[in-house]
Design a protein around this motif. Structure first.
Motif, PDB file in Angstrom:
ATOM      1  N   ARG A 182      55.327   8.178  28.158  1.00 29.04           N
ATOM      2  CA  ARG A 182      55.707   6.785  27.947  1.00 29.04           C
ATOM      3  C   ARG A 182      54.875   6.234  26.796  1.00 29.04           C
ATOM      4  NH1 ARG A 182      54.264   3.601  32.584  1.00 29.04           N
ATOM      5  NH2 ARG A 182      52.627   5.126  32.811  1.00 29.04           N
ATOM      6  N   ARG A 194      65.694   7.854  30.133  1.00 29.65           N
ATOM      7  CA  ARG A 194      65.347   6.793  31.079  1.00 29.65           C
ATOM      8  C   ARG A 194      65.223   7.398  32.463  1.00 29.65           C
ATOM      9  NH1 ARG A 194      64.851   1.516  30.884  1.00 29.65           N
ATOM     10  NH2 ARG A 194      65.666   1.327  28.788  1.00 29.65           N
ATOM     11  N   ARG A 195      64.064   7.135  33.092  1.00 33.09           N
ATOM     12  CA  ARG A 195      63.806   7.624  34.446  1.00 33.09           C
ATOM     13  C   ARG A 195      63.263   6.477  35.284  1.00 33.09           C
ATOM     14  NH1 ARG A 195      59.934  12.452  32.753  1.00 33.09           N
ATOM     15  NH2 ARG A 195      61.289  13.392  31.203  1.00 33.09           N
ATOM     16  N   GLU A 196      63.964   6.166  36.330  1.00 37.34           N
ATOM     17  CA  GLU A 196      63.535   5.119  37.256  1.00 37.34           C
ATOM     18  C   GLU A 196      63.142   3.836  36.529  1.00 37.34           C
ATOM     19  OE1 GLU A 196      60.619   6.678  39.958  1.00 37.34           O
ATOM     20  OE2 GLU A 196      61.790   8.486  40.301  1.00 37.34           O
ATOM     21  N   GLY A 197      63.950   3.462  35.544  1.00 36.71           N
ATOM     22  CA  GLY A 197      63.739   2.214  34.826  1.00 36.71           C
ATOM     23  C   GLY A 197      62.719   2.271  33.701  1.00 36.71           C
ATOM     24  N   GLU A 198      62.134   3.435  33.457  1.00 40.69           N
ATOM     25  CA  GLU A 198      61.150   3.564  32.381  1.00 40.69           C
ATOM     26  C   GLU A 198      61.661   4.546  31.334  1.00 40.69           C
ATOM     27  OE1 GLU A 198      56.819   3.090  33.493  1.00 40.69           O
ATOM     28  OE2 GLU A 198      57.602   4.270  35.171  1.00 40.69           O
TER      29      GLU A 198
END
Length: 98
Positions: free
Chosen positions: A39, A71-75
């Motif tokens: 990130r 995108r993973r779990e909103g991140e």
């Protein structure tokens, strides 16, 4: 597959890729991404840069096709677009150490 010596088009493409990583922060970003997907906030902390500065360099790497997002779990996570970049960075690191 044509070699660089035989293909101007291939040489031009490789030149653009090398230009994209020929910046200390971008090179370090690629190095971090060789370890794992990241990130922006984590990369900024590791590189001791602001998230905005890291994002600016990531934009250049994305435009060059060297990194992509997921995108993973909103991140949003950044990842290497081509896993062979790991070999390139290992080679560059080894050449510098020689």
């Amino acid at each position: 597959m044509s070699s660089l010596a035989e293909s101007q088009e291939r040489a031009d493409a490789v030149t653009e890729m090398v230009k994209a990583i020929a910046h200390p922060v971008r090179l370090r970003i690629i190095s971090l991404l060789c370890q794992s997907d990241q990130r922006v906030i984590f990369m900024a902390e590791r590189l001791e840069r602001t998230p905005a500065a890291v994002s600016q360099q990531l934009r250049i790497l994305r435009m060059s096709g060297l990194v992509s997002t997921e995108r993973r779990e909103g991140e949003v996570f950044y990842t290497l677009a081509n896993p062979q970049l790991r070999q390139l960075l290992a080679c560059l690191d080894g050449c510098q150490a020689a």
